[in-house]
Design an enzyme around this catalytic site. Sequence first.
Site, PDB file in Angstrom:
ATOM      1  N   HIS A 307       0.985  -1.066   0.014  1.00  5.31           N
ATOM      2  CA  HIS A 307       0.024   0.001   0.070  1.00  5.31           C
ATOM      3  C   HIS A 307       0.968   1.221   0.188  1.00  5.31           C
ATOM      4  O   HIS A 307       1.807   1.284   0.667  1.00  5.31           O
ATOM      5  CB  HIS A 307      -0.953   0.180   1.356  1.00  5.31           C
ATOM      6  CG  HIS A 307      -1.987   0.836   0.960  1.00  5.31           C
ATOM      7  ND1 HIS A 307      -2.026   2.344   1.271  1.00  5.31           N
ATOM      8  CD2 HIS A 307      -3.425   0.830   0.685  1.00  5.31           C
ATOM      9  CE1 HIS A 307      -3.234   2.939   0.861  1.00  5.31           C
ATOM     10  NE2 HIS A 307      -4.026   2.025   0.768  1.00  5.31           N
ATOM     11  N   ASP A 364      -7.995  -5.068  -0.362  1.00  4.90           N
ATOM     12  CA  ASP A 364      -8.609  -5.904  -1.266  1.00  4.90           C
ATOM     13  C   ASP A 364      -8.347  -7.299  -1.370  1.00  4.90           C
ATOM     14  O   ASP A 364      -8.646  -8.066  -2.235  1.00  4.90           O
ATOM     15  CB  ASP A 364      -8.422  -4.822  -2.687  1.00  4.90           C
ATOM     16  CG  ASP A 364      -9.037  -3.967  -2.695  1.00  4.90           C
ATOM     17  OD1 ASP A 364     -10.122  -3.982  -2.423  1.00  4.90           O
ATOM     18  OD2 ASP A 364      -8.672  -2.758  -3.214  1.00  4.90           O
TER      19      ASP A 364
HETATM   20  N1  CMC Z   1       4.170  -7.510  -5.167  1.00  9.73           N
HETATM   21  C1  CMC Z   1       5.600  -7.490  -5.359  1.00  9.73           C
HETATM   22  N2  CMC Z   1       6.295  -6.470  -5.189  1.00  9.73           N
HETATM   23  C2  CMC Z   1       5.763  -5.165  -4.563  1.00  9.73           C
HETATM   24  C3  CMC Z   1       4.327  -5.123  -4.577  1.00  9.73           C
HETATM   25  C4  CMC Z   1       3.692  -6.466  -4.895  1.00  9.73           C
HETATM   26  N3  CMC Z   1       2.115  -6.465  -4.773  1.00  9.73           N
HETATM   27  N4  CMC Z   1       3.931  -4.003  -4.069  1.00  9.73           N
HETATM   28  C5  CMC Z   1       5.138  -3.327  -4.006  1.00  9.73           C
HETATM   29  N5  CMC Z   1       6.250  -4.102  -4.453  1.00  9.73           N
HETATM   30  C6  CMC Z   1       7.552  -3.740  -4.454  1.00  9.73           C
HETATM   31  C7  CMC Z   1       7.749  -2.744  -5.578  1.00  9.73           C
HETATM   32  O1  CMC Z   1       8.437  -3.887  -6.868  1.00  9.73           O
HETATM   33  C8  CMC Z   1       9.182  -2.051  -5.165  1.00  9.73           C
HETATM   34  O2  CMC Z   1      10.221  -3.061  -4.810  1.00  9.73           O
HETATM   35  P1  CMC Z   1      11.571  -2.252  -5.192  1.00  9.73           P
HETATM   36  O3  CMC Z   1      11.666  -1.279  -3.892  1.00  9.73           O
HETATM   37  O4  CMC Z   1      12.747  -3.499  -5.065  1.00  9.73           O
HETATM   38  O5  CMC Z   1      11.464  -1.486  -6.385  1.00  9.73           O
HETATM   39  C9  CMC Z   1       8.588  -1.663  -3.490  1.00  9.73           C
HETATM   40  O6  CMC Z   1       7.680  -2.828  -3.161  1.00  9.73           O
HETATM   41  C10 CMC Z   1       8.018  -0.380  -3.398  1.00  9.73           C
HETATM   42  O7  CMC Z   1       6.862  -0.462  -4.199  1.00  9.73           O
HETATM   43  P2  CMC Z   1       6.081   0.855  -5.037  1.00  9.73           P
HETATM   44  O8  CMC Z   1       5.522   0.267  -6.101  1.00  9.73           O
HETATM   45  O9  CMC Z   1       7.168   2.094  -5.217  1.00  9.73           O
HETATM   46  O10 CMC Z   1       5.045   1.264  -4.002  1.00  9.73           O
HETATM   47  P3  CMC Z   1       4.231   2.314  -4.259  1.00  9.73           P
HETATM   48  O11 CMC Z   1       3.756   2.833  -2.772  1.00  9.73           O
HETATM   49  O12 CMC Z   1       4.255   3.151  -5.283  1.00  9.73           O
HETATM   50  O13 CMC Z   1       2.738   1.240  -4.560  1.00  9.73           O
HETATM   51  C11 CMC Z   1       0.858  -0.224  -4.462  1.00  9.73           C
HETATM   52  C12 CMC Z   1       1.644   0.816  -3.793  1.00  9.73           C
HETATM   53  C13 CMC Z   1      -0.296  -0.388  -3.653  1.00  9.73           C
HETATM   54  C14 CMC Z   1       0.469   0.419  -6.052  1.00  9.73           C
HETATM   55  C15 CMC Z   1       1.745  -1.395  -4.789  1.00  9.73           C
HETATM   56  O14 CMC Z   1       1.988  -2.061  -3.339  1.00  9.73           O
HETATM   57  C16 CMC Z   1       0.774  -2.646  -5.715  1.00  9.73           C
HETATM   58  O15 CMC Z   1       1.120  -2.467  -6.865  1.00  9.73           O
HETATM   59  N6  CMC Z   1       0.234  -3.389  -5.109  1.00  9.73           N
HETATM   60  C17 CMC Z   1      -0.764  -4.224  -5.891  1.00  9.73           C
HETATM   61  C18 CMC Z   1      -2.053  -3.903  -6.194  1.00  9.73           C
HETATM   62  C19 CMC Z   1      -2.864  -3.517  -4.965  1.00  9.73           C
HETATM   63  O16 CMC Z   1      -3.141  -4.518  -4.241  1.00  9.73           O
HETATM   64  N7  CMC Z   1      -3.519  -2.418  -4.942  1.00  9.73           N
HETATM   65  C20 CMC Z   1      -4.402  -2.133  -3.901  1.00  9.73           C
HETATM   66  C21 CMC Z   1      -4.183  -1.054  -2.935  1.00  9.73           C
HETATM   67  S1  CMC Z   1      -5.289  -1.070  -1.619  1.00  9.73           S
HETATM   68  C22 CMC Z   1      -6.940  -0.413  -2.252  1.00  9.73           C
HETATM   69  C23 CMC Z   1      -6.707   0.979  -2.659  1.00  9.73           C
HETATM   70  O17 CMC Z   1      -6.968   1.773  -1.605  1.00  9.73           O
HETATM   71  O18 CMC Z   1      -6.644   1.252  -3.841  1.00  9.73           O
END
Ligand code: CMC
Length: 428
Positions: A307, A364
């Site tokens: 998240h 989710d």
């Molecule tokens: N699976 C594998 N690796 C992950 C995941 C995941 N679900 N989420 C983040 N990472 C890794 C990412 O690759 C990165 O790694 P590194 O530091 O080595 O590059 C690190 O964790 C940080 O990730 P980020 O993408 O920079 O984090 P963010 O804050 O930009 O993204 C997120 C948050 C929710 C978009 C992401 O965690 C994600 O894509 N999760 C899966 C989709 C999901 O479940 N979304 C629902 C969110 S809750 C409902 C809502 O409020 O919308």
Amino acid sequence: MSDTAILEIKGEKHEFPLIVGTENEIGIDIKTLRGATLGVTTIDPGYKNTGSCQSGITFLDGEKGILRYRGYAIEDLADKADFLEVAYLLIFGDLPSKDQLIKFHADIKTESVVDDDVKKILDAFPKSAHPMGVLSSLTSALTAFNPTSVNVDSEEDMYKSVVKILGKFPVLVAWTMRKKKGLPLNYGSNSLNYVENVLKMMFEKPNEEYVQNPILVNALDKLLILHADHEQNCSTSTVRIVGSSHAGLFASLSAGISALWGPLHGGANQAVLEMLEAIKDDGGDTKKYMGKAKDKQDPFRLMGFGHRVYKNFDPRAKIIKVAADEVLSDLGVEDPILDIAKGLEKEALQDEYFVKRKLYPNVDFYSGIIYRAMGIPTEMFTVMFALGRLPGWIAQWREMRLRKEPIGRPRQIYTGENYRAFKTIDKR
Ligand code: CMC
């Protein structure tokens, strides 16, 4: 502690005031930055460090796993309030008295009929259309059927548009699903509560009386409350930014629905279920998918994990996990998908990659499991999220207009070509 921040740019110091929130969060007020520095701008892709507004609606502490609506803990609201009370709280700032709640519900019921011509629009969509696209279009179409713009300086006008959308939106949600399932379009009943009405409209068969199941009513009520607001997330920011151009409420909401659709945001609940299905069909090897999620060459992400704000745990996920167990055992559902979900969760919580990056199950990860047990098709999951988020979007839109916020218009740093002399087509 000083109440200013000093920024030194190319040897010149600039001072900016600090803004401190009621929970002692500190923001640097850079409103004067460009003027004081002759055009220096800040760059913050994804707005990870940027506050777009001051807001009195929702407080979220991602480190401590705290979520409060208007000061009330999400745990208390999910346990003791119903969705309509929470909607009133979010939109108007306080829990309603008994009389206020009765009037609010009565006014919503009065507005819970949509123009019959909306059926023609729905009719024109192919059955294969994704329900989120249909919902966004129908919400936008409401503007055409209700063309008078809201006078935001009139409390009465504001109230009318709030009850109007709260009345009509569940009808659009239900019809979106009925279209997909080939069921005749119907209406609810004014004798039911808000959530019972949603269930009746969604599931009623043309040849049978719909009988309410209190377990489902309670589960849906909880899910809607948990999704009702989440401060400046992608869809809410979209609603605020579209509304900041003084576009109307329904148009702003329609844009919010489109933003919610994406799999990194609300669309994750659909993506989680599809992922779990794919793992099941592939033999149920969770370790293989854990490996894929960690492989930087593989675009696969463990949907329902991580998240932007919660870096400890998602308090909504904790509540929903308990609700999922209750619903499944009450309904006597045995679902292999749930075993896969539990396996993935256990592995991820012990895995160094996930622990180091503070990736926990989010709301989710579990919501789809409950929706599935309720008989809601996977493609409808994000529509259910939108139904829950509606009061939050309305509250944020209303706050933005009442606070007379300026039009949202971020800046950029240009990285394209410098000036080029135009070449006529024969010289290219
Ligand atoms: N699976 C594998 N690796 C992950 C995941 C995941 N679900 N989420 C983040 N990472 C890794 C990412 O690759 C990165 O790694 P590194 O530091 O080595 O590059 C690190 O964790 C940080 O990730 P980020 O993408 O920079 O984090 P963010 O804050 O930009 O993204 C997120 C948050 C929710 C978009 C992401 O965690 C994600 O894509 N999760 C899966 C989709 C999901 O479940 N979304 C629902 C969110 S809750 C409902 C809502 O409020 O919308």
